[in-house]
Design an enzyme around this catalytic site. Structure first.
Site, PDB file in Angstrom:
ATOM      1  N   ASP A 180       6.579   5.002  11.304  1.00 47.68           N
ATOM      2  CA  ASP A 180       5.294   4.394  10.975  1.00 47.68           C
ATOM      3  C   ASP A 180       4.163   5.288  11.522  1.00 47.68           C
ATOM      4  OD1 ASP A 180       4.296   1.545   9.882  1.00 47.68           O
ATOM      5  OD2 ASP A 180       3.024   2.101  11.563  1.00 47.68           O
ATOM      6  N   TYR A 308      -8.389   2.239   9.518  1.00 48.22           N
ATOM      7  CA  TYR A 308      -9.790   2.516   9.184  1.00 48.22           C
ATOM      8  C   TYR A 308     -10.049   4.021   9.200  1.00 48.22           C
ATOM      9  CZ  TYR A 308     -14.821   1.992   8.906  1.00 48.22           C
ATOM     10  OH  TYR A 308     -16.122   2.064   8.479  1.00 48.22           O
ATOM     11  N   HIS A 362      12.490  -0.601   8.144  1.00 55.12           N
ATOM     12  CA  HIS A 362      11.390   0.171   8.714  1.00 55.12           C
ATOM     13  C   HIS A 362      11.494   0.343  10.225  1.00 55.12           C
ATOM     14  CE1 HIS A 362       7.341   1.828   8.664  1.00 55.12           C
ATOM     15  NE2 HIS A 362       6.905   0.905   9.501  1.00 55.12           N
TER      16      HIS A 362
END
Length: 383
Positions: A180, A308, A362
């Site tokens: 990740d 972001y 994952h």
């Protein structure tokens, strides 16, 4: 002068535990949208069950003690209280290993794999190399967070963790493993410091489409592009809100433990290789420990920042650039995206290991700790 780390022990107060239980007891649950469970997000029936167990059955003190069984430290670095585990390896010449989690994860993902890496002889691999594991809480995540601190992009996290390894711990050469965001951060470190990274191992491939896929895609790349298109259409709502309005979402999740559980548990449901229930793939207590850690630290808003920064800045690895350190990859069938080796090879130029599992998702360190540890040993031995 190098920053001086101090030993750290996690100790959540009893008042915080009681406040959590009180909030959970007052949960207002949503109605159920007609249709299949989980089709529109977290199943309300499952959420009600999870919240009840979190309130009445979950033992935080047991999970807290499991983390505190490993040596932990904090060091003031780049303006934040950086938390990390530093677990010495046993045997001759253990290899330093920087072990990196992602979102919505934490160092609690690594509690099962740490003994496998640091003491392989005690776990059926007497001739395998051992590792001294440095597992930081990513800057801005859980125990590496203080209110109102600055936010970190992947590139900034990579710079801080490279400083941790070199300036604080005095490690000139080490391996890196990540999934990740940890895969992004690890790749950034390998790109920026190829002289320090002995090898990079990933269980998630952070590839941008225009760098990884040829103008005339192969059949395998066509499959990958189709999977990517489906993911972008159906599974990226969380990325959009976290990458555009993180403050608004944080206001809800930092105030509602049930909302926080719904937001995080939905990812465990979609991203693990389960047969309909998260617990088919991941222990419920370990998932709730992870959710609890985000709750107690109040770090969920800060943990959104990489999304972001990614949405409003360049790709962490510049277009056209290569990562040249020896690399290994472990692909799970329920991983979010599964690029083919041809795509990876356009960025990672020295692929030493490429293994595909028959089961897993994952969260490799949670779902397949034995296999992930074995792959790291093989990669280290190949060097």
């Amino acid at each position: 002068m190098s920053p001086e780390p101090t030993p750290f022990t996690l100790a959540i107060s009893q008042a915080e535990l009681e406040d959590l239980r009180d909030r959970l007891a007052r949960t207002r649950f949503p109605d159920r949208t007609p249709g299949d469970a989980w089709a529109y997000g977290t199943d309300p029936d499952y959420l009600r069950e999870l919240v009840t167990y979190w309130r009445d059955g979950f033992d935080w003190r047991r999970e807290e003690a499991a983390l505190n069984a490993f040596p932990q430290f904090r060091v003031e670095l780049d303006g934040i209280p950086l938390h990390y585990l530093h677990v010495p390896g046993k045997g001759p010449e253990p290899i330093p290993l920087l072990l990196l989690h992602g979102w919505p994860g934490s160092v609690l993902e690594f509690l099962d794999i740490l003994p496998l890496l640091t003491d392989p002889a005690a776990h059926g691999a007497p001739d395998a190399p051992s590792f001294t594991v440095i597992a930081p809480s990513l800057p801005g995540f859980t125990l590496s967070f203080a209110p109102d601190q600055k936010r970190f992009s992947c590139e900034e996290m990579a710079a801080t963790l490279a400083r941790l390894m070199a300036d604080v711990l005095g490690l000139d050469r080490y391996m890196v493993q990540g999934g990740d965001w940890g895969a992004f951060v690890g790749s950034c470190i390998a790109y920026s410091h190829p002289d320090r990274v002995r090898a990079l191992h990933l269980n998630f491939l952070p590839l941008r489409r225009d760098a990884a896929v040829a103008d005339a895609p192969s059949p395998e790349e066509e499959i990958y592009l189709a999977e990517l298109a489906e993911f972008l259409k159906e599974e990226t709502g969380y990325q959009v809100i976290q990458g555009t309005r993180p403050q608004t979402l944080a206001s809800a999740l930092v105030d509602s433990p049930a909302g926080l559980a719904a937001w995080i548990a939905e990812k465990f449901h979609v991203w693990t290789d389960n047969d309909g229930r998260i617990e088919d793939a991941v222990d419920r207590d370990r998932m709730l420990a992870d959710i609890s850690l985000y709750w107690f630290t109040g770090a969920i808003g800060s943990s959104f920042w990489p999304y972001y920064a990614r949405s409003h800045g360049p790709w962490p690895i510049p277009l056209g650039e290569k990562i040249t350190v020896p690399m290994g990859y472990l692909q799970s069938p329920r991983e979010i995206l599964r690029p083919p080796r041809s795509a990876a090879a356009r960025v990672y130029t020295d692929i030493r290991r490429w293994e595909t599992l028959e089961k897993g998702g994952h969260f490799a360190a949670l779902e397949n700790p034995d296999t992930l540890a074995a792959e790291l040993r093989v990669l280290a031995s190949s060097l």
